[in-house]
Design a protein around this motif. Structure first.
Motif, PDB file in Angstrom:
ATOM      1  N   ALA A   1     -42.736 -33.253  22.042  1.00 39.85           N
ATOM      2  CA  ALA A   1     -42.161 -33.105  23.484  1.00 39.85           C
ATOM      3  C   ALA A   1     -40.756 -32.790  23.507  1.00 39.85           C
ATOM      4  CB  ALA A   1     -42.327 -34.364  24.104  1.00 39.85           C
ATOM      5  N   LEU A   2     -40.099 -33.286  22.545  1.00 35.05           N
ATOM      6  CA  LEU A   2     -38.491 -33.211  22.398  1.00 35.05           C
ATOM      7  C   LEU A   2     -38.310 -31.525  22.249  1.00 35.05           C
ATOM      8  CD1 LEU A   2     -37.027 -36.172  20.468  1.00 35.05           C
ATOM      9  CD2 LEU A   2     -37.023 -35.701  22.950  1.00 35.05           C
ATOM     10  N   ALA A   3     -39.206 -30.935  21.212  1.00 37.73           N
ATOM     11  CA  ALA A   3     -38.976 -29.510  21.022  1.00 37.73           C
ATOM     12  C   ALA A   3     -39.257 -28.564  22.062  1.00 37.73           C
ATOM     13  CB  ALA A   3     -39.959 -29.261  19.908  1.00 37.73           C
ATOM     14  N   GLU A   4     -40.358 -29.004  22.946  1.00 36.36           N
ATOM     15  CA  GLU A   4     -40.729 -28.288  24.046  1.00 36.36           C
ATOM     16  C   GLU A   4     -39.768 -28.289  24.998  1.00 36.36           C
ATOM     17  OE1 GLU A   4     -43.406 -26.391  24.856  1.00 36.36           O
ATOM     18  OE2 GLU A   4     -44.041 -26.547  22.756  1.00 36.36           O
ATOM     19  N   ALA A   5     -39.012 -29.265  25.380  1.00 38.24           N
ATOM     20  CA  ALA A   5     -37.753 -29.562  26.117  1.00 38.24           C
ATOM     21  C   ALA A   5     -36.480 -29.455  25.618  1.00 38.24           C
ATOM     22  CB  ALA A   5     -38.129 -31.070  27.107  1.00 38.24           C
ATOM     23  N   LEU A   6     -36.329 -28.790  24.599  1.00 36.72           N
ATOM     24  CA  LEU A   6     -35.016 -28.582  24.011  1.00 36.72           C
ATOM     25  C   LEU A   6     -33.863 -28.376  24.865  1.00 36.72           C
ATOM     26  CD1 LEU A   6     -33.370 -28.968  21.062  1.00 36.72           C
ATOM     27  CD2 LEU A   6     -34.157 -26.712  20.686  1.00 36.72           C
ATOM     28  N   PRO A   7     -33.903 -27.209  25.521  1.00 37.43           N
ATOM     29  CA  PRO A   7     -33.002 -26.763  26.377  1.00 37.43           C
ATOM     30  C   PRO A   7     -32.449 -28.207  27.367  1.00 37.43           C
ATOM     31  CG  PRO A   7     -34.478 -25.244  26.408  1.00 37.43           C
ATOM     32  CD  PRO A   7     -34.894 -26.226  25.764  1.00 37.43           C
ATOM     33  N   LEU A   8     -33.409 -28.846  28.026  1.00 32.36           N
ATOM     34  CA  LEU A   8     -32.935 -29.830  28.862  1.00 32.36           C
ATOM     35  C   LEU A   8     -32.253 -31.101  27.999  1.00 32.36           C
ATOM     36  CD1 LEU A   8     -33.217 -31.350  31.513  1.00 32.36           C
ATOM     37  CD2 LEU A   8     -35.448 -32.368  30.790  1.00 32.36           C
ATOM     38  N   PHE A   9     -32.760 -31.219  26.824  1.00 34.27           N
ATOM     39  CA  PHE A   9     -32.249 -32.389  25.874  1.00 34.27           C
ATOM     40  C   PHE A   9     -30.823 -31.969  25.711  1.00 34.27           C
ATOM     41  CE2 PHE A   9     -36.439 -34.005  26.256  1.00 34.27           C
ATOM     42  CZ  PHE A   9     -36.498 -35.200  26.662  1.00 34.27           C
ATOM     43  N   ARG A  10     -30.508 -30.846  25.331  1.00 35.73           N
ATOM     44  CA  ARG A  10     -29.327 -30.391  24.887  1.00 35.73           C
ATOM     45  C   ARG A  10     -28.375 -30.604  26.177  1.00 35.73           C
ATOM     46  NH1 ARG A  10     -30.736 -25.265  21.292  1.00 35.73           N
ATOM     47  NH2 ARG A  10     -30.839 -26.267  19.338  1.00 35.73           N
ATOM     48  N   PHE A  11     -28.911 -30.141  27.256  1.00 29.02           N
ATOM     49  CA  PHE A  11     -27.999 -30.375  28.539  1.00 29.02           C
ATOM     50  C   PHE A  11     -27.631 -31.857  28.735  1.00 29.02           C
ATOM     51  CE2 PHE A  11     -28.240 -31.608  33.164  1.00 29.02           C
ATOM     52  CZ  PHE A  11     -26.917 -31.066  33.387  1.00 29.02           C
ATOM     53  N   VAL A  12     -28.750 -32.628  28.611  1.00 29.44           N
ATOM     54  CA  VAL A  12     -28.492 -34.212  28.700  1.00 29.44           C
ATOM     55  C   VAL A  12     -27.355 -34.515  27.741  1.00 29.44           C
ATOM     56  CG1 VAL A  12     -29.490 -36.285  28.342  1.00 29.44           C
ATOM     57  CG2 VAL A  12     -30.701 -34.672  29.497  1.00 29.44           C
ATOM     58  N   GLN A  13     -27.219 -34.035  26.400  1.00 27.54           N
ATOM     59  CA  GLN A  13     -26.519 -34.550  25.410  1.00 27.54           C
ATOM     60  C   GLN A  13     -25.086 -34.239  26.021  1.00 27.54           C
ATOM     61  OE1 GLN A  13     -27.123 -36.238  22.810  1.00 27.54           O
ATOM     62  NE2 GLN A  13     -25.157 -36.406  21.871  1.00 27.54           N
ATOM     63  N   GLU A  14     -24.759 -33.119  26.611  1.00 26.51           N
ATOM     64  CA  GLU A  14     -23.593 -32.296  26.746  1.00 26.51           C
ATOM     65  C   GLU A  14     -23.203 -32.802  28.257  1.00 26.51           C
ATOM     66  OE1 GLU A  14     -24.227 -28.413  26.083  1.00 26.51           O
ATOM     67  OE2 GLU A  14     -24.620 -28.342  24.051  1.00 26.51           O
ATOM     68  N   ASN A  15     -23.917 -33.608  29.145  1.00 26.52           N
ATOM     69  CA  ASN A  15     -23.402 -33.775  30.185  1.00 26.52           C
ATOM     70  C   ASN A  15     -23.740 -35.265  30.930  1.00 26.52           C
ATOM     71  OD1 ASN A  15     -22.745 -30.998  31.908  1.00 26.52           O
ATOM     72  ND2 ASN A  15     -24.534 -30.601  30.349  1.00 26.52           N
ATOM     73  N   GLN A  16     -23.696 -35.989  29.669  1.00 28.97           N
ATOM     74  CA  GLN A  16     -24.040 -37.499  29.720  1.00 28.97           C
ATOM     75  C   GLN A  16     -22.906 -38.303  31.014  1.00 28.97           C
ATOM     76  OE1 GLN A  16     -24.182 -40.036  26.293  1.00 28.97           O
ATOM     77  NE2 GLN A  16     -25.008 -38.095  25.206  1.00 28.97           N
TER      78      GLN A  16
END
Length: 203
Positions: free
Chosen positions: A101-116
């Protein structure tokens, strides 16, 4: 034939919504959520603001829709996990599916990491935290020792860190994902086995 035309129109609306989400996420990642305007999203899409408003009235609506769509598999995984016995096989399968699931949503989770910081101000951040808590509840045995609870939580964050912090390591994205999954699975296995051993010994 009218039914076919209706289906086509629904598909076109769905495709437009998807394009808006994709472009918005690209811009959010490039220049930050706060610095991105609906006008810029419309310009990159080469549509009018009115066409954009048909689907989304605000940036937050776009962000909420991204979270809902891309994290839906995680929601489904949590519901599945709640209905399963707390066996080692179940926990290992949860970790494996979460990795996918994380692999499928990778762009979103990168955004989350950088915009906490930004997410703390939005309801999407709270929803994301709720889902992480739900995941923790199905992985952590309620009577596990603190060190084993930490192992389970660390397994989840190992997978998160693996998406962001391993870019400089050698290997393909898939090889790194498999390595991260192996480490996370080991942590879950050690925690489960230690808890099971303590329970059988009456501690």
């Amino acid at each position: 034939m009218g039914g076919t035309m209706d289906d086509t129109k629904r598909q076109q609306r769905g495709n437009t919504r998807q394009r808006i989400q994709d472009v918005a996420l690209e811009l959010f990642a490039e220049q930050g959520y706060e610095k991105t305007s609906l006008r810029e999203i419309a310009e990159r899409l080469e549509v009018t603001k009115a066409a954009l408003y048909y689907h989304f009235k605000t940036k937050e609506e776009i962000l909420v829709s991204l979270f809902e769509d891309l994290t839906q598999p995680i929601e489904e995984l949590i519901e599945w996990g709640k209905s399963q016995p707390r066996t080692l096989d179940t926990k290992q399968e949860i970790v494996r599916r979460y990795s996918e699931a994380l692999a499928e949503a990778l762009p979103l989770f990168r955004f989350v990491q950088e915009n906490q910081a930004t997410l703390k101000e939005l309801r999407t951040g709270e929803r994301f935290r709720e889902r992480l808590l739900g995941l923790r509840e199905i992985l952590v045995d309620p009577h596990a020792a603190l060190v084993d609870q930490v192992r389970c939580v660390s397994a989840v964050f190992t997978m998160h860190a693996g998406m962001i912090a391993l870019n400089d390591l050698p290997g393909t994205d898939e090889e790194k994902r498999e390595a991260v999954l192996e480490v996370a699975t080991t942590l879950i296995t050690e925690a489960h086995q230690a808890t099971h051993t303590a329970a059988t010994q009456g501690r």
